[in-house]
Scaffold this active site. Structure first.
Site, PDB file in Angstrom:
ATOM      1  N   ARG A 195      30.315 -54.488  88.456  1.00 16.78           N
ATOM      2  CA  ARG A 195      29.913 -55.883  88.776  1.00 16.78           C
ATOM      3  C   ARG A 195      28.703 -55.931  89.710  1.00 16.78           C
ATOM      4  O   ARG A 195      28.569 -56.847  90.526  1.00 16.78           O
ATOM      5  CB  ARG A 195      31.080 -56.672  89.410  1.00 16.78           C
ATOM      6  CG  ARG A 195      32.303 -56.795  88.551  1.00 16.78           C
ATOM      7  CD  ARG A 195      32.110 -57.628  87.296  1.00 16.78           C
ATOM      8  NE  ARG A 195      33.298 -57.590  86.488  1.00 16.78           N
ATOM      9  CZ  ARG A 195      33.534 -56.682  85.525  1.00 16.78           C
ATOM     10  NH1 ARG A 195      32.637 -55.759  85.234  1.00 16.78           N
ATOM     11  NH2 ARG A 195      34.655 -56.715  84.846  1.00 16.78           N
ATOM     12  N   SER A 212      37.692 -64.122  87.748  1.00 16.34           N
ATOM     13  CA  SER A 212      38.153 -63.329  88.889  1.00 16.34           C
ATOM     14  C   SER A 212      37.350 -63.663  90.138  1.00 16.34           C
ATOM     15  O   SER A 212      36.128 -63.639  90.123  1.00 16.34           O
ATOM     16  CB  SER A 212      37.992 -61.841  88.584  1.00 16.34           C
ATOM     17  OG  SER A 212      38.852 -61.499  87.526  1.00 16.34           O
ATOM     18  N   GLU A 268      33.740 -61.649  94.144  1.00 21.18           N
ATOM     19  CA  GLU A 268      32.836 -61.427  93.009  1.00 21.18           C
ATOM     20  C   GLU A 268      32.016 -62.700  92.759  1.00 21.18           C
ATOM     21  O   GLU A 268      30.874 -62.657  92.353  1.00 21.18           O
ATOM     22  CB  GLU A 268      33.686 -61.090  91.778  1.00 21.18           C
ATOM     23  CG  GLU A 268      32.900 -60.990  90.480  1.00 21.18           C
ATOM     24  CD  GLU A 268      33.782 -60.580  89.296  1.00 21.18           C
ATOM     25  OE1 GLU A 268      34.743 -59.804  89.480  1.00 21.18           O
ATOM     26  OE2 GLU A 268      33.509 -61.050  88.179  1.00 21.18           O
TER      27      GLU A 268
HETATM   28  C1  LIG Z   1      37.676 -67.996  82.529  1.00 24.25           C
HETATM   29  C2  LIG Z   1      36.695 -66.971  83.018  1.00 24.25           C
HETATM   30  C3  LIG Z   1      36.897 -65.643  82.705  1.00 24.25           C
HETATM   31  C4  LIG Z   1      35.995 -64.661  83.161  1.00 24.25           C
HETATM   32  N1  LIG Z   1      36.205 -63.363  82.829  1.00 24.25           N
HETATM   33  C5  LIG Z   1      35.318 -62.426  83.221  1.00 24.25           C
HETATM   34  C6  LIG Z   1      35.495 -61.052  82.845  1.00 24.25           C
HETATM   35  O1  LIG Z   1      36.426 -60.675  82.159  1.00 24.25           O
HETATM   36  N2  LIG Z   1      34.567 -60.150  83.261  1.00 24.25           N
HETATM   37  C7  LIG Z   1      33.490 -60.511  84.010  1.00 24.25           C
HETATM   38  O2  LIG Z   1      32.676 -59.647  84.328  1.00 24.25           O
HETATM   39  N3  LIG Z   1      33.309 -61.800  84.385  1.00 24.25           N
HETATM   40  C8  LIG Z   1      34.188 -62.752  84.016  1.00 24.25           C
HETATM   41  N4  LIG Z   1      33.990 -64.057  84.382  1.00 24.25           N
HETATM   42  C9  LIG Z   1      32.863 -64.393  85.283  1.00 24.25           C
HETATM   43  C10 LIG Z   1      31.552 -64.767  84.577  1.00 24.25           C
HETATM   44  O3  LIG Z   1      31.793 -65.267  83.259  1.00 24.25           O
HETATM   45  C11 LIG Z   1      30.575 -63.586  84.519  1.00 24.25           C
HETATM   46  O4  LIG Z   1      30.251 -63.127  85.809  1.00 24.25           O
HETATM   47  C12 LIG Z   1      29.271 -63.979  83.802  1.00 24.25           C
HETATM   48  O5  LIG Z   1      28.472 -62.832  83.609  1.00 24.25           O
HETATM   49  C13 LIG Z   1      28.449 -65.003  84.577  1.00 24.25           C
HETATM   50  O6  LIG Z   1      27.428 -65.482  83.737  1.00 24.25           O
HETATM   51  P1  LIG Z   1      26.843 -66.962  83.928  1.00 24.25           P
HETATM   52  O7  LIG Z   1      25.764 -67.140  82.944  1.00 24.25           O
HETATM   53  O8  LIG Z   1      27.938 -67.957  83.902  1.00 24.25           O
HETATM   54  O9  LIG Z   1      26.226 -66.823  85.383  1.00 24.25           O
HETATM   55  P2  LIG Z   1      26.257 -67.898  86.565  1.00 24.25           P
HETATM   56  O10 LIG Z   1      27.652 -68.108  87.017  1.00 24.25           O
HETATM   57  O11 LIG Z   1      25.462 -69.072  86.197  1.00 24.25           O
HETATM   58  O12 LIG Z   1      25.498 -67.037  87.672  1.00 24.25           O
HETATM   59  C14 LIG Z   1      26.070 -65.856  88.207  1.00 24.25           C
HETATM   60  C15 LIG Z   1      24.976 -65.063  88.897  1.00 24.25           C
HETATM   61  O13 LIG Z   1      24.029 -64.620  87.924  1.00 24.25           O
HETATM   62  C16 LIG Z   1      22.742 -65.150  88.206  1.00 24.25           C
HETATM   63  N5  LIG Z   1      22.110 -65.484  86.913  1.00 24.25           N
HETATM   64  C17 LIG Z   1      22.562 -66.274  85.920  1.00 24.25           C
HETATM   65  N6  LIG Z   1      21.693 -66.296  84.899  1.00 24.25           N
HETATM   66  C18 LIG Z   1      20.653 -65.503  85.253  1.00 24.25           C
HETATM   67  C19 LIG Z   1      19.429 -65.124  84.643  1.00 24.25           C
HETATM   68  N7  LIG Z   1      19.043 -65.580  83.440  1.00 24.25           N
HETATM   69  N8  LIG Z   1      18.596 -64.306  85.331  1.00 24.25           N
HETATM   70  C20 LIG Z   1      18.929 -63.837  86.554  1.00 24.25           C
HETATM   71  N9  LIG Z   1      20.072 -64.164  87.193  1.00 24.25           N
HETATM   72  C21 LIG Z   1      20.929 -64.984  86.542  1.00 24.25           C
HETATM   73  C22 LIG Z   1      22.989 -66.368  89.089  1.00 24.25           C
HETATM   74  O14 LIG Z   1      21.868 -66.653  89.897  1.00 24.25           O
HETATM   75  C23 LIG Z   1      24.191 -65.893  89.895  1.00 24.25           C
HETATM   76  O15 LIG Z   1      23.791 -65.039  90.933  1.00 24.25           O
HETATM   77  C24 LIG Z   1      34.878 -65.051  83.949  1.00 24.25           C
HETATM   78  C25 LIG Z   1      34.678 -66.411  84.246  1.00 24.25           C
HETATM   79  C26 LIG Z   1      35.568 -67.366  83.787  1.00 24.25           C
HETATM   80  C27 LIG Z   1      35.322 -68.808  84.110  1.00 24.25           C
END
Ligand SMILES: Cc1cc2nc3c(=O)[nH]c(=O)nc-3n(C[C@H](O)[C@H](O)[C@H](O)COP(=O)(O)OP(=O)(O)OC[C@H]3O[C@@H](n4cnc5c(N)ncnc54)[C@H](O)[C@@H]3O)c2cc1C
Length: 315
Positions: free
Chosen positions: A177, A225, A295
């Site tokens: 992560r 998480s 996280e």
């Molecule tokens: C129901 C649920 C289940 C989940 N299960 C998992 C799992 O099994 N494993 C896991 O790893 N995560 C899980 N997550 C967490 C999440 O989905 C991941 O961390 C995912 O990668 C976040 O992506 P996002 O586009 O939503 O990022 P955001 O939440 O929008 O941003 C997260 C971070 O990434 C940065 N970011 C976003 N887009 C970009 C970009 N284009 N360039 C640079 N930085 C960027 C943001 O600035 C921030 O720091 C879960 C979340 C939920 C709600």
């Protein structure tokens, strides 16, 4: 220059498509939290250049929002420039075993499309409701796989400098992560290297991931998480052992289905969520001697002067 004057200047520099005082809490899966001082949906490289100019011209902090599934925005909002990538960054292109996906592409869509194209290696992504950009930054993963295992290279633009580079996976300092991508860097696309697969087997694997998620994880307003798993253990198991399943603080509560999920009530408060993150962290340390690392990323100012939860969060 006051913060307000800097925001007025930022809106001017961002151009006519920019929105001032734009609600960004609703862009997150927590669906709590306030507004960004300035917001731009980036559709072209020229838009991105406007953001770079606005950051350079005002010194305001910048927040990249993906699908908001790992992000908690403070109730008082984000006093800077927020951006998200629009539909033009949602593309998926296949070439042999290589997939190039725009950073705004959703992971579940990428997972299903890869399987349909007869490719193996992204099935786990069907359970992670984030974007490709968020996954590259967070090294998202699950079911024994993670982004760094399939990523070949990605394009990164730094909004605080002129840097525009295509980096290989070895240059991103990946661990669990974690990557070395900073808050001012934007991932524009990623190239993944997958293996040849059988579409039927892939569909079965996807079905299994979906079934497992439904059985073990709650729906509703959360960001997945909250804490990373400590080496050799599970954060959910520890929170449960500390007796905190169902524990409530104001409008936020620890899920009784999965103790590493913190749920927000509809219309709830981000401050409550962060206070609960801190409280759970404190109680797990007090009761079990284990220090949990958050996280979930936080953006903006919170009521707590020095929230413990910030220990692990870089924004
Ligand atoms: C129901 C649920 C289940 C989940 N299960 C998992 C799992 O099994 N494993 C896991 O790893 N995560 C899980 N997550 C967490 C999440 O989905 C991941 O961390 C995912 O990668 C976040 O992506 P996002 O586009 O939503 O990022 P955001 O939440 O929008 O941003 C997260 C971070 O990434 C940065 N970011 C976003 N887009 C970009 C970009 N284009 N360039 C640079 N930085 C960027 C943001 O600035 C921030 O720091 C879960 C979340 C939920 C709600």
């Amino acid at each position: 220059v006051t913060a307000e004057a800097a925001l007025v200047e930022a809106i001017r520099l961002l151009g006519p498509k920019a929105k001032s005082n734009h609600p960004i809490g609703p862009l997150t899966t927590y669906r709590v939290g306030g507004r960004a001082g300035a917001f731009l949906e980036v559709e072209t490289e020229a838009d991105l250049e406007q953001v770079r100019i606005a950051v350079a011209g005002t010194g305001l902090p910048v927040l990249v929002i993906g699908r908001g599934s790992n992000l908690l925005v403070s109730d008082s909002g984000f006093p800077g420039i927020a951006l998200s990538l629009g539909a033009s960054y949602g593309f998926i292109e296949f070439e042999g075993l290589v997939v190039r996906a725009g950073a705004a592409c959703s992971l579940p869509v990428l997972a299903r499309r890869s399987v349909a194209a007869g490719l193996k290696g992204m099935e786990w992504g069907v359970g992670v409701p984030g974007s490709v950009g968020g996954a590259v930054r967070m090294n998202a993963g699950g079911h024994g796989s993670e982004t760094s295992q399939v990523l070949r290279r990605c394009r990164l633009v730094d909004l605080s400098s002129d840097e525009d580079s295509t980096l290989t996976v070895d240059e991103l300092d990946y661990s669990y992560r974690h990557s070395n991508i900073s808050p001012t860097q934007v991932v524009l696309w990623a190239e993944l290297s997958l293996s040849p697969g059988d579409s039927r087997e892939g569909e079965a694997a996807i079905g299994e991931v979906v079934r497992w998620r439904r059985e073990h994880q709650p729906g509703g307003q959360n960001a997945g998480s909250v804490f990373t798993n400590p080496p050799g253990d599970s954060a959910g198991r520890l929170v449960e052992e500390a007796g905190l399943k169902g524990y409530r603080l104001g409008t936020a509560w620890v899920s009784d289905k999965h103790a590493n999920f913190i749920q927000a009530d509809p219309g709830g408060s981000a401050d409550d969520v962060l206070s609960l993150v801190d409280e759970v962290r404190r109680l797990v340390y007090e009761r079990l001697g284990v220090e949990l690392v958050p996280e979930v990323r936080v953006a903006g100012r919170f009521e707590q002067t020095e929230p413990m939860a910030r220990g692990g969060a870089e924004l």
